[in-house]
Design an enzyme around this catalytic site. Structure first.
Site, short mmCIF file in Angstrom:
data_model
loop_
_atom_site.label_atom_id
_atom_site.label_comp_id
_atom_site.label_asym_id
_atom_site.label_seq_id
_atom_site.Cartn_x
_atom_site.Cartn_y
_atom_site.Cartn_z
N ASP A 22 -5.51 -7.19 5.14
CA ASP A 22 -4.24 -7.74 4.52
C ASP A 22 -3.83 -9.05 4.64
O ASP A 22 -3.15 -9.79 4.08
CB ASP A 22 -3.15 -6.65 4.90
CG ASP A 22 -3.25 -5.32 4.33
OD1 ASP A 22 -3.55 -5.19 2.99
OD2 ASP A 22 -2.99 -4.30 5.11
N ASP A 24 0.90 -1.29 0.19
CA ASP A 24 -0.13 -0.03 -0.06
C ASP A 24 1.13 0.98 -0.08
O ASP A 24 2.13 1.11 0.26
CB ASP A 24 -1.08 0.10 1.10
CG ASP A 24 -2.03 0.87 1.17
OD1 ASP A 24 -2.03 1.74 0.09
OD2 ASP A 24 -2.82 0.93 2.16
N ASN A 57 35.82 -36.79 -3.26
CA ASN A 57 36.12 -37.89 -2.16
C ASN A 57 35.39 -39.09 -2.32
O ASN A 57 36.08 -40.10 -2.17
CB ASN A 57 35.87 -37.37 -1.00
CG ASN A 57 36.86 -36.20 -0.61
OD1 ASN A 57 37.90 -35.85 -1.23
ND2 ASN A 57 36.44 -35.04 0.69
N ASP A 91 35.23 -29.19 8.84
CA ASP A 91 33.84 -28.66 9.46
C ASP A 91 34.20 -27.38 9.97
O ASP A 91 33.41 -26.55 9.89
CB ASP A 91 33.33 -29.41 10.49
CG ASP A 91 32.48 -30.65 9.81
OD1 ASP A 91 32.40 -30.59 8.53
OD2 ASP A 91 32.17 -31.67 10.65
#
Length: 849
Positions: free
Chosen positions: A592, A326, A656, A685
């Site tokens: 809305d 709006d 791998n 990691d």
């Protein structure tokens, strides 16, 4: 307790049954009731504990199998290997746990900023309380936009309509009134009851809460209603990717185990090797990395004024290419000013101003900026009037009416959208008298309306009518034969800097579309003022005449949709989605909520009505397009960093797989010990945990991006074999050139694997030449630390227990050379890959890493 269902009993009896009065509970009584019945929640929220989250890290079947095999190893008295493997598994679990726990806590704190509250009578005073603290006996005050916190009996109501489609499926709001209904009445027939989970459409009421939490009608069917939210495009792609990698991994691991046993290698070592390989190859970190990235992204977005209610919406936020909003408060200041109260001829009129003030100040429905602007202006003579009745605003009539009394005279005063007010009028106020509202008079009124709208004013009409005070209560049927009194002109200036923000959104690839209930002339003027140019406008009336197929084409070229109702808003959004757009919708009103649900990304603001905030995925702490623009940038950065892990995982894992599979077949010994594979998994990691805070190239922020599983598959098939190629080069150097024994081979490959995984991250994290894209400081430091640790392990006291041996300098020089060649090859291959596959469509969108 009442003798029967509370809806079949008089209000006095129900009040006695819950030990309450029409003035509500005392704080002490409410606290006692809360302790007795518990919080007002459908089900107890599963609290995430440190221990629970830590144990979750061991739920993977592969990790459980590994632990079981390690226990078997310990049973066979191979204590050193068993302890080392368990320590590495424990270290990986602690790493994931610490990141996820911190991210979870941060996300919960952000959600707490937008907790829902209800207005309740406590100790005879109105207070706002979290809905979880509502108890049986509380008297709640409900108005348009309120979410109903629990099941209750209506004590007082005024034009009170509730949307209860979530429970009954009824299309239209239902009027609720005090009274008694039969005990066997179904949900839809209980017109004196409000239900948890429904919302107030219009009017106001007081309700006595009788049932809370799981005892409510909503709570009793919550299991059937709690449907899983639709999977986002990103979630779907990641899930398919995980299935693909896992299936390939299981086939290869089973094959590796079978052939190793077939070649007379130790069965237990072969089993541990295969399982450790599975741990290293499975994208087990993917869910954790995604959660950490999204949680950290939500924290960063919160720092810039965007609260994320649903983490998964960040992915769609990054993909969003159309934003519907709006204009009031978003493109404009949102501080509406009453610029004039004018008579039929457009002259200032104190009488029209008085009518408007009475209407705005006496109404008790939904608060709105137009009424607030009128009340701020004040009016002389208003003290002489008393309110008699009210017909609240609704989105069908688009009018608001109050009935007032002055002495013995009663007058109905209506204001609203000009066409809707004129529809209720048969005469017009001219001086001290009235004239028939003929075609000529209507044409003059509409001409003035059009002229003011062209100047950017929002124009309402005001009408009056004398009424008989004895005909109470009044209904909408009484809004007839009224006299048109004049106009109200409101002005809401464009926000400072909004033109630059609109241009910035366009540069980000986000097209702005304005969907407003204002008339097309005022909407077009605002569009021009904020930089949308001579935009094409489609009105609600014109939209109704279009079939769905025609609307699909019209929405592409239309920038402003004016004079639309809530159902039309939803239809526009669905049409845009049908054209393949990722659509965001920004709204803060009752009307809305359907559009917020329909959009890919529902966006509301902190001061929105509850039903809008509940429907939204994101809540802005400030209603400002620039805040939203910053949120889009942060969302795309989060999306990009999440994809980085996907690209790194598929390239390294796929490579791998083939390296390990091939090496285990032609080597007379295991190419790497299980504990060494797990140590590689753990050490690689560590840098990946820093991805969430990594820098993101502008190319990934400048345009919307989407995940494309076909693009990722291509990436895997190109960079996976490239990784394997250099693994095999390492094998050749170690075996045939250096004549390495088992320990030297395993040590050399261990070092090469970690060093190559560490350096290739810097090439694959960006589509730019890697020297032109700076990684984050954390990624650099952690990667460097892991590399130094890797190089030091063979020379440390831990070397013997880990199965390593010190390597001669010549070995290391060859390994460094192979890693340098791998980095160069990855960089050159990346440039070729993006030139070939990174242009156009979804592939270009995905190929920005």
């Amino acid at each position: 307790m009442t003798a029967g269902p509370f809806w079949a009993e008089p209000a006095d009896a129900v009040l006695r049954s819950v030990n309450s009065t029409a003035a509500g509970l005392s704080s002490e009584a409410a606290q006692a009731a809360l302790g007795r019945v518990g919080p007002n929640r459908i089900r107890a929220e599963a609290r995430v504990t440190r221990l629970g989250l830590f144990l979750d890290q061991f739920k993977s079947p592969i990790v459980l199998i590994l632990i079981a095999a390690t226990i078997v190893s310990a049973f066979l008295q191979d204590w050193a290997d068993a302890i080392i493997i368990l320590l590495i598994v424990l270290g990986s679990a602690l790493l994931s746990f610490s990141q996820e726990y911190n991210a979870h806590n941060a996300a919960e704190k952000l959600k707490g900023q937008i907790a829902f509250k209800a207005e309740v009578l406590r100790d005879g005073k109105t207070v706002a309380l979290p809905t979880a603290e509502i108890v049986p006996g509380d008297v709640v005050l409900l108005s348009a936009g309120s979410l109903i916190p629990a099941d209750g009996l209506v004590l007082e109501a005024r034009d009170f309509f509730v949307n209860q489609a979530v429970l009954t499926g009824e299309t239209f709001p239902v009027e609720k009134q005090p009274g008694v209904v039969p005990a066997d009445a179904g949900l839809a027939a209980r017109t004196n009851v409000v239900f948890m989970g429904t919302n107030v459409r219009s009017g106001s009421a007081r309700a006595l809460i009788v049932q809370t939490g799981a005892q409510t009608a909503f709570g009793q069917i919550a299991g059937r209603l709690a449907l899983r939210p639709p999977e986002t495009e990103f979630q779907h792609g990641v899930r398919r990717l995980g299935y693909l990698l896992t299936e390939v991994m299981f086939l290869l691991v089973l094959g590796i185990f079978f052939f190793n046993v077939l070649f007379h290698k130790p069965p237990l070592d072969s089993l541990l090797f295969s399982i450790a390989l599975a741990v290293g190859l499975t994208p087990q970190l993917l869910p954790a990395i995604i959660n950490i990235n999204l949680s950290k992204g939500a924290q960063q977005m919160a720092q810039h004024g965007v609260i994320v209610r649903r983490l998964e919406s960040i992915e769609n936020f990054g993909s969003m290419d159309i934003l519907c909003t709006d204009k009031t408060g978003t493109l404009t200041e949102g501080v509406v000013q009453l610029d004039g109260a004018l008579d039929v001829y457009g002259e200032p009129s104190a009488q029209v101003g008085l009518y408007a003030y009475l209407n705005a100040s006496l109404q008790t429905g939904l608060a709105n900026p137009l009424d607030e602007a009128i009340v701020r202006g004040g009016a002389q003579g208003a003290a002489a009037y008393a309110k008699v009745d009210e017909l609240p605003y609704d989105f069908t009539r688009k009018r608001l009416t109050v009935v007032v009394q002055e002495g013995a005279a009663y007058r109905m005063i209506t204001k609203g959208a000009l066409d809707n007010v004129l529809a209720a009028c048969s005469r017009a106020q001219v001086g001290e008298g009235t004239e028939a509202l003929d075609a000529e008079m209507q044409a003059a009124i509409r001409q003035r309306y059009a002229a003011w709208s062209d100047q950017g004013y929002r124009v309402l009409g005001v009408a009056v009518r004398p009424v008989d005070g004895r005909t109470q209560p009044f209904t909408v049927a009484d809004e007839t034969d009224m006299t048109f009194a004049g106009f109200l002109l409101f002005f809401d200036p464009p926000k400072a800097g909004v033109q630059e923000t609109v241009r910035a959104l366009a540069r980000l690839g986000v097209r702005l579309k304005v969907i407003t209930g204002d008339n097309k002339l005022a909407a077009r003027h605002t569009g021009q003022a904020v930089g949308l140019g001579d935009a094409q406008v489609l009105t609600g009336g014109e939209l109704d005449e279009l079939r769905d197929e025609a609307l699909w084409h019209a929405v592409e070229d239309t920038t402003i949709f004016a004079e639309v109702d809530p159902n039309q808003k939803e239809r526009i959004i669905l049409a845009l989605k049908k054209r393949g757009h990722v659509v965001g919708y920004m709204g803060d009103g009752i009307n809305d909520a359907p559009s917020l649900h329909a959009a890919d990304v529902g966006i509301s603001v902190a001061n929105a009505v509850d039903v809008a905030k509940e429907a939204a995925d994101l809540v802005l702490l400030k209603q400002d397009l620039d805040v939203l623009r910053e949120g889009i940038v942060r969302g795309r950065m989060t999306f990009a960093n999440t994809l980085k892990y996907v690209f790194m995982a598929v390239s390294a894992n796929f490579g791998n797989m083939f390296s390990m599979a091939g090496a285990s077949l032609f080597l007379p010994f295991l190419p790497m010990l299980p504990k060494q594979i797990l140590l590689i998994n753990f050490l690689t990691d560590l840098p990946e945990m820093t991805i969430a805070g990594d820098r993101v190239d502008d190319v990934m922020v400048d345009r919307p991006h989407r995940i494309d599983i076909r693009f990722i598959r291509r990436f895997m098939l190109v960079f996976g074999p490239l990784s394997s190629l250099f693994d095999y080069a390492t094998f050749g150097v170690l075996l045939w050139l250096m004549k390495a024994d088992q320990q030297s081979f395993q040590t050399g490959w261990f070092i090469e694997s970690i060093l190559s995984a560490g350096v290739v991250v810097f090439a694959l994290r960006t589509r730019l030449p890697f020297l032109r894209s700076r990684p984050s400081r954390a990624m650099l430091l952690v990667t460097a630390a892991v590399m130094l640790l890797t190089l030091g392990l063979p020379y440390s006291p831990l070397a013997r227990v880990l199965g390593f041996t010190p390597l001669p300098p010549l070995y290391l020089l060859f390994i460094f050379g192979i890693v340098a060649l791998y980095l160069t090859a990855a960089e050159l291959t990346k440039r070729w890959f993006y030139r070939r596959y990174g242009a156009g469509g979804r592939e270009a969108a995905t190929g920005g890493l």
